[in-house]
Design a protein around this motif. Structure first.
Motif, PDB file in Angstrom:
ATOM      1  N   TYR A 114      12.558   4.058  37.185  1.00  0.00           N
ATOM      2  CA  TYR A 114      13.756   3.671  35.635  1.00  0.00           C
ATOM      3  C   TYR A 114      14.306   4.836  35.336  1.00  0.00           C
ATOM      4  N   TRP A 115      16.598   5.674  35.695  1.00  0.00           N
ATOM      5  CA  TRP A 115      16.389   6.530  35.797  1.00  0.00           C
ATOM      6  C   TRP A 115      17.876   6.087  34.694  1.00  0.00           C
ATOM      7  N   GLY A 116      17.750   7.187  33.654  1.00  0.00           N
ATOM      8  CA  GLY A 116      19.061   7.464  32.836  1.00  0.00           C
ATOM      9  C   GLY A 116      20.561   7.477  33.606  1.00  0.00           C
ATOM     10  N   GLN A 117      21.532   7.045  33.171  1.00  0.00           N
ATOM     11  CA  GLN A 117      22.696   7.813  33.746  1.00  0.00           C
ATOM     12  C   GLN A 117      22.367   9.778  33.549  1.00  0.00           C
ATOM     13  N   GLY A 118      22.023  10.028  32.952  1.00  0.00           N
ATOM     14  CA  GLY A 118      22.672  11.768  33.272  1.00  0.00           C
ATOM     15  C   GLY A 118      22.921  12.152  32.003  1.00  0.00           C
ATOM     16  N   THR A 119      23.015  14.103  31.749  1.00  0.00           N
ATOM     17  CA  THR A 119      23.762  14.141  31.032  1.00  0.00           C
ATOM     18  C   THR A 119      23.940  15.659  31.506  1.00  0.00           C
ATOM     19  N   GLN A 120      25.241  16.499  31.901  1.00  0.00           N
ATOM     20  CA  GLN A 120      25.600  17.169  32.068  1.00  0.00           C
ATOM     21  C   GLN A 120      25.649  19.081  31.434  1.00  0.00           C
ATOM     22  N   VAL A 121      24.370  19.485  31.721  1.00  0.00           N
ATOM     23  CA  VAL A 121      24.596  21.119  31.698  1.00  0.00           C
ATOM     24  C   VAL A 121      25.170  22.187  32.623  1.00  0.00           C
ATOM     25  N   THR A 122      25.948  22.965  32.341  1.00  0.00           N
ATOM     26  CA  THR A 122      26.501  23.570  32.448  1.00  0.00           C
ATOM     27  C   THR A 122      26.887  25.176  31.924  1.00  0.00           C
ATOM     28  N   VAL A 123      26.268  26.075  32.063  1.00  0.00           N
ATOM     29  CA  VAL A 123      25.731  27.395  32.009  1.00  0.00           C
ATOM     30  C   VAL A 123      26.611  28.264  32.699  1.00  0.00           C
ATOM     31  N   SER A 124      27.847  29.158  31.722  1.00  0.00           N
ATOM     32  CA  SER A 124      28.256  29.764  32.182  1.00  0.00           C
ATOM     33  C   SER A 124      28.741  30.892  31.202  1.00  0.00           C
ATOM     34  N   SER A 125      29.207  32.019  31.355  1.00  0.00           N
ATOM     35  CA  SER A 125      30.102  33.298  30.528  1.00  0.00           C
ATOM     36  C   SER A 125      32.107  32.971  30.036  1.00  0.00           C
TER      37      SER A 125
ATOM     38  N   ASP B  80      20.844  26.939  35.878  1.00  0.00           N
ATOM     39  CA  ASP B  80      20.291  26.211  35.532  1.00  0.00           C
ATOM     40  C   ASP B  80      21.464  24.393  35.371  1.00  0.00           C
ATOM     41  N   THR B  81      22.728  25.439  35.941  1.00  0.00           N
ATOM     42  CA  THR B  81      23.948  23.882  35.652  1.00  0.00           C
ATOM     43  C   THR B  81      23.370  22.781  36.396  1.00  0.00           C
ATOM     44  N   ALA B  82      23.609  21.640  36.259  1.00  0.00           N
ATOM     45  CA  ALA B  82      23.568  20.420  36.831  1.00  0.00           C
ATOM     46  C   ALA B  82      23.308  19.036  36.000  1.00  0.00           C
ATOM     47  N   MET B  83      23.838  18.472  36.689  1.00  0.00           N
ATOM     48  CA  MET B  83      23.054  17.272  35.650  1.00  0.00           C
ATOM     49  C   MET B  83      21.914  16.932  35.618  1.00  0.00           C
ATOM     50  N   TYR B  84      20.985  16.472  34.713  1.00  0.00           N
ATOM     51  CA  TYR B  84      20.291  16.651  34.435  1.00  0.00           C
ATOM     52  C   TYR B  84      19.955  15.168  33.520  1.00  0.00           C
ATOM     53  N   HIS B  85      18.589  14.233  34.344  1.00  0.00           N
ATOM     54  CA  HIS B  85      18.403  12.831  34.333  1.00  0.00           C
ATOM     55  C   HIS B  85      16.892  12.727  34.098  1.00  0.00           C
TER      56      HIS B  85
END
Length: 127
Positions: free
Chosen positions: A116-127, A91-96
């Motif tokens: 129309y798009w936003g700039q995004g928010t980063q989601v990082t999934v790691s242990s 699921d790690t990605a930039m989410y827009h």
């Protein structure tokens, strides 16, 4: 014209959850579909969920995220949310978030259909 601003991303461990927010610059009424998309490094942008901002609030999901992702809206706050449960490293990605004012394209999760798009928010999934 509408401006979109995402928030709520971050670094989480596998199995965790996040709620992403997308604030629109004005009242969306019944004129838009709002979508959430993600793009991982080296991969194409992928639509994951969409919602109609009008009455009924029909929702649409990519098969790959059904059961874990939930899209919702608060019209009083001009905000759309994406709740992500049981997060996985993939699921790690930039989410827009994005808005589509062509209502005849209901349910579309194609990035090209959203203007129309936003700039995004980063989601990082790691242990």
């Amino acid at each position: 014209q509408v401006q979109l601003v995402e928030s709520g991303g971050g670094s989480v461990q596998p199995g965790g959850s996040l709620r992403l927010s997308c604030a629109a610059s004005r009242y969306m009424g019944s004129r838009y579909y709002m979508g959430w998309f993600r793009q991982a490094p080296g991969k194409e942008r992928e639509g994951v969920a969409a919602i109609y901002t009008g009455a009924g609030g029909s929702t649409y999901y990519a098969d790959s995220v059904k059961g874990r992702f939930t899209i919702s809206q608060d019209n009083a706050k001009n905000t759309v949310y994406l709740q992500i449960a049981s997060l996985k490293p993939e699921d790690t990605a930039m989410y827009h978030c994005a808005a589509n004012d062509r209502l005849w394209l209901r349910g579309s999760l194609r990035p090209a259909d959203f203007g129309y798009w936003g700039q995004g928010t980063q989601v990082t999934v790691s242990s």
